[in-house]
Design an enzyme around this catalytic site. Structure first.
Site, short mmCIF file in Angstrom:
data_model
loop_
_atom_site.label_atom_id
_atom_site.label_comp_id
_atom_site.label_asym_id
_atom_site.label_seq_id
_atom_site.Cartn_x
_atom_site.Cartn_y
_atom_site.Cartn_z
N LYS A 88 0.85 -1.18 0.00
CA LYS A 88 0.00 0.00 0.00
C LYS A 88 0.89 1.24 0.00
CE LYS A 88 -3.17 2.26 3.25
NZ LYS A 88 -3.85 2.11 4.53
N ASP A 216 -10.62 5.85 13.63
CA ASP A 216 -11.00 5.92 12.22
C ASP A 216 -10.63 4.65 11.44
OD1 ASP A 216 -12.57 7.63 10.80
OD2 ASP A 216 -10.93 8.40 9.59
#
Length: 355
Positions: A88, A216
């Site tokens: 990523k 989050d």
């Protein structure tokens, strides 16, 4: 990895190991490559039972594939050619946050013997090409390299503007969200024992994230439909047989999910894919997989793990929280709350979707 293989494994990691980096020498001048905290990540790979040679083969034997299956918008995702690892791209802020949490993360992984739903961080790198820097983090793939995911969700335990957009729904494999899941009205039927075991892990993990003031994050859920997969496989085989008959050559193409180049290192567990029945998996490879229980309406395999844990509750979040409270009112279920509230709400939501 090759250079590391000549470095003896230390008895314990030192504080400096968490700040260290190494650079690859003798690259063409346009390229620079830096690995962060190599000793720490080697130790983590070992604790996650990932062999360094397999890790290297997966990432370098064949070019990684583009993938959008997991995580946030704005990050580019690649998966290793054998689908075992996800690469990523992240921001320099994410790299700084990783450095901030790495020591505690490592401690937590050691304490719980790698038994966690948190991302399994396996390496952190910076690649510079013609002066342009790209930062990358490698993790274990949440989904299977072999069992197709037919439906997926990104769940945060919040219901304010948490549904997939029409653009997202038009994709071949859309990422659905909390409201989509609730509106479908079904639960993940994993049985009492699995539920208890899963929630113990989840509770530990989210309490740990709250102590780091992290929030989050999401629970990524992938669902493999066993009957549908069998049906798809039969169709693929029928098409291959037909092709073979037309060709007269007998050279049916590789099945989806099988790889053109077989990974041939003897220790590679992917070599033994042939022995699994429908919906079966090797729990040492598919570490996040849980089968639906015998009484479940549909025979499914669930892949569930926490993703996106690099958001610190900093000024940015505090500002967003204040703005959302003004807009939606103080009692509304909004996704920016403080880390403590976030973890409790997250855990409660996940407890309710399992049965």
């Amino acid at each position: 990895v090759n250079e590391l293989s000549n470095v003896p494994v230390p008895v314990m990691l030192m504080p400096d190991d968490f700040k260290a980096y190494s650079k690859i020498k003798n690259l063409p001048s346009r390229f620079k490559f830096k690995e962060y905290c190599p000793m720490v990540f080697r130790n983590l790979r070992e604790r996650f039972c990932i062999d360094d040679q397999d890790y290297q083969n997966s990432l370098t034997r064949s070019a990684p594939l583009n993938s959008d299956s997991q995580g946030r918008i704005g990050n580019r995702f690649l998966s290793s050619y054998d689908h075992r690892f996800v690469i990523k791209t992240v921001s320099s802020e994410d790299i700084a946050e990783m450095h901030n949490i790495l020591k505690k993360y490592h401690q937590f992984i050691v304490e719980w013997h790698g038994n966690t739903l948190l991302p399994q961080f396996l390496g952190m790198y910076r690649l510079t090409v013609d002066g342009v820097e790209t930062y990358m983090v490698v993790t274990r793939n949440v989904f299977s390299h072999r069992l197709t995911v037919h439906r997926k969700y990104d769940l945060k335990g919040s219901t304010v503007s948490r549904e997939a957009s029409d653009k997202e729904k038009a994709k071949e494999l859309p990422t659905f969200k909390d409201n989509d899941f609730l509106n479908e009205g079904h639960k993940l039927q994993i049985g009492d024992d699995n539920k208890k075991y899963f929630l113990e892990k989840l509770k530990r993990d989210v309490e740990f994230l709250a102590t780091l003031k992290i929030m989050d994050y999401s629970l990524l859920v992938g669902i493999h439909d066993v009957d549908r997969a069998e049906q798809e496989e039969m169709e693929v085989e029928a098409a291959a047989d037909e092709e073979e008959y037309d060709d007269g050559m007998g050279g049916g193409g590789a099945l989806p999910g099988s790889f053109g180049t077989p990974p041939d290192s003897p220790g590679n567990p992917l070599n033994f894919g042939g022995f699994f029945g429908p919906g079966e998996f090797d729990p040492s490879v598919d570490v996040y997989a849980i089968k639906s229980n015998d009484a479940a309406v549909k025979k499914e395999v669930y892949f569930m793990a926490i993703i996106d844990i690099l958001t610190h509750y900093d000024a940015k979040k505090k500002a967003a929280h204040a703005a959302k409270t003004v807009k939606h009112g103080a009692g509304a279920e909004i996704s920016t709350v403080n880390p403590e509230q976030y973890s409790k709400r997250f855990f409660e939501f996940m407890s309710n979707i399992l049965s």
